[in-house]
Design a protein around this motif. Structure first.
Motif, PDB file in Angstrom:
ATOM      1  N   GLU A   1      49.961  35.450  39.556  1.00  0.00           N
ATOM      2  CA  GLU A   1      48.672  34.984  39.044  1.00  0.00           C
ATOM      3  C   GLU A   1      47.656  35.139  40.164  1.00  0.00           C
ATOM      4  N   ALA A   2      46.679  36.015  39.949  1.00  0.00           N
ATOM      5  CA  ALA A   2      45.624  36.225  40.937  1.00  0.00           C
ATOM      6  C   ALA A   2      44.597  35.108  40.787  1.00  0.00           C
ATOM      7  N   ARG A   3      44.299  34.446  41.894  1.00  0.00           N
ATOM      8  CA  ARG A   3      43.370  33.326  41.858  1.00  0.00           C
ATOM      9  C   ARG A   3      41.986  33.759  42.351  1.00  0.00           C
ATOM     10  N   ARG A   4      40.968  33.103  41.821  1.00  0.00           N
ATOM     11  CA  ARG A   4      39.598  33.378  42.240  1.00  0.00           C
ATOM     12  C   ARG A   4      39.424  32.951  43.697  1.00  0.00           C
ATOM     13  N   VAL A   5      38.774  33.821  44.478  1.00  0.00           N
ATOM     14  CA  VAL A   5      38.543  33.523  45.882  1.00  0.00           C
ATOM     15  C   VAL A   5      37.060  33.269  46.139  1.00  0.00           C
ATOM     16  N   ALA A   6      36.219  34.163  45.624  1.00  0.00           N
ATOM     17  CA  ALA A   6      34.786  34.051  45.880  1.00  0.00           C
ATOM     18  C   ALA A   6      34.021  34.832  44.819  1.00  0.00           C
ATOM     19  N   PRO A   7      32.785  34.396  44.515  1.00  0.00           N
ATOM     20  CA  PRO A   7      31.957  35.190  43.605  1.00  0.00           C
ATOM     21  C   PRO A   7      31.699  36.559  44.223  1.00  0.00           C
TER      22      PRO A   7
ATOM     23  N   GLY B   1      29.404  39.998  43.006  1.00  0.00           N
ATOM     24  CA  GLY B   1      28.589  40.630  41.972  1.00  0.00           C
ATOM     25  C   GLY B   1      28.563  39.726  40.754  1.00  0.00           C
ATOM     26  N   PRO B   2      28.711  40.302  39.568  1.00  0.00           N
ATOM     27  CA  PRO B   2      28.714  39.481  38.357  1.00  0.00           C
ATOM     28  C   PRO B   2      30.074  38.833  38.074  1.00  0.00           C
ATOM     29  N   GLY B   3      31.060  39.101  38.896  1.00  0.00           N
ATOM     30  CA  GLY B   3      32.412  38.580  38.654  1.00  0.00           C
ATOM     31  C   GLY B   3      32.952  37.821  39.849  1.00  0.00           C
ATOM     32  N   TRP B   4      34.245  37.997  40.073  1.00  0.00           N
ATOM     33  CA  TRP B   4      34.950  37.284  41.128  1.00  0.00           C
ATOM     34  C   TRP B   4      35.800  38.230  41.954  1.00  0.00           C
ATOM     35  N   GLU B   5      36.036  37.838  43.200  1.00  0.00           N
ATOM     36  CA  GLU B   5      37.072  38.456  44.019  1.00  0.00           C
ATOM     37  C   GLU B   5      38.324  37.615  43.782  1.00  0.00           C
ATOM     38  N   TYR B   6      39.479  38.285  43.581  1.00  0.00           N
ATOM     39  CA  TYR B   6      40.751  37.617  43.316  1.00  0.00           C
ATOM     40  C   TYR B   6      41.744  37.978  44.409  1.00  0.00           C
ATOM     41  N   GLU B   7      42.771  37.124  44.565  1.00  0.00           N
ATOM     42  CA  GLU B   7      43.847  37.451  45.497  1.00  0.00           C
ATOM     43  C   GLU B   7      45.150  36.816  45.043  1.00  0.00           C
ATOM     44  N   PHE B   8      46.243  37.442  45.485  1.00  0.00           N
ATOM     45  CA  PHE B   8      47.575  36.881  45.283  1.00  0.00           C
ATOM     46  C   PHE B   8      48.445  37.367  46.420  1.00  0.00           C
TER      47      PHE B   8
END
Length: 195
Positions: free
Chosen positions: A61-67, A69-76
């Motif tokens: 499950e990739a979690r939101r890290v930071a806003p 652009g119009p979306g999010w940066e994710y990481e796992f």
């Protein structure tokens, strides 16, 4: 600033093409297959289904890290075990550090699908990590995405679906070809975005 202030700058520097990522999933590796995962296991296991490269679980499950652009940066986080079951040493390509260069590719093998988590490597020099016969190495990666944005800052690539981790594996220090197409290819795993 965030945990890694350079990560957003790196993502912005990797604007490679014009276009928008589609809200779609990478297809299942078996078009007739069910969208169910095999049973997960605890920790890297060199005997699981015979892959030389194995991930620590079959679903992330990739979690939101930071806003971004119009979306999010994710990481796992992925722990990957590479086992050399052959009679000769194998060499895993690096970008000059202590960890292998890796990719995240569709499990279906579809060249028209790109992962939002597949990094673009630009190494000057690089290096090789030797893995002796019968030996294994475990590497842990924090995988972030998207790794590329359009000129309008829309993420490029697909976030969710069925994927494989890949390493660039060589037979010797001068070899430019992998010992086989499958030696540096992991088991299939799923990536989902946090709700």
């Amino acid at each position: 600033m965030g945990k890694r202030p350079w990560s957003r700058a790196c993502v912005l520097c990797t604007v490679l093409t014009v276009g928008c990522g589609e809200a779609m999933q990478a297809p299942h590796p078996d078009p007739g297959g069910q969208d169910e995962l095999p049973t997960a296991f605890e920790g890297p296991d060199p005997g699981r289904r015979g892959e030389a490269l194995q991930t620590d679980t079959l679903e992330y499950e990739a979690r939101r890290v930071a806003p971004l652009g119009p979306g999010w940066e994710y990481e796992f986080e992925v722990a990957a075990r590479f086992t050399n079951a052959g009679p000769d040493s194998l060499f895993v390509q690096t970008c000059g550090g202590a960890s292998p260069i890796y990719g995240v590719v569709p499990a279906s093998g579809d060249d028209d699908v790109e992962s939002a988590f597949d990094p673009a490597w630009a190494c000057a020099g690089g290096g090789l990590l030797a893995v002796a016969p019968g030996a294994a190495r475990v590497d842990t990666f924090t995988i972030t995405g998207p790794t590329a944005l359009s000129i309008t800052f829309e993420p490029l690539g697909v976030f969710e679906g069925w994927w494989r981790l890949v390493y660039d594996v060589r037979r010797d220090r001068d070899d430019v070809l992998a010992p086989s197409d499958s030696v540096g290819v992991s088991n299939v795993f799923a990536i989902h975005l946090e709700p």
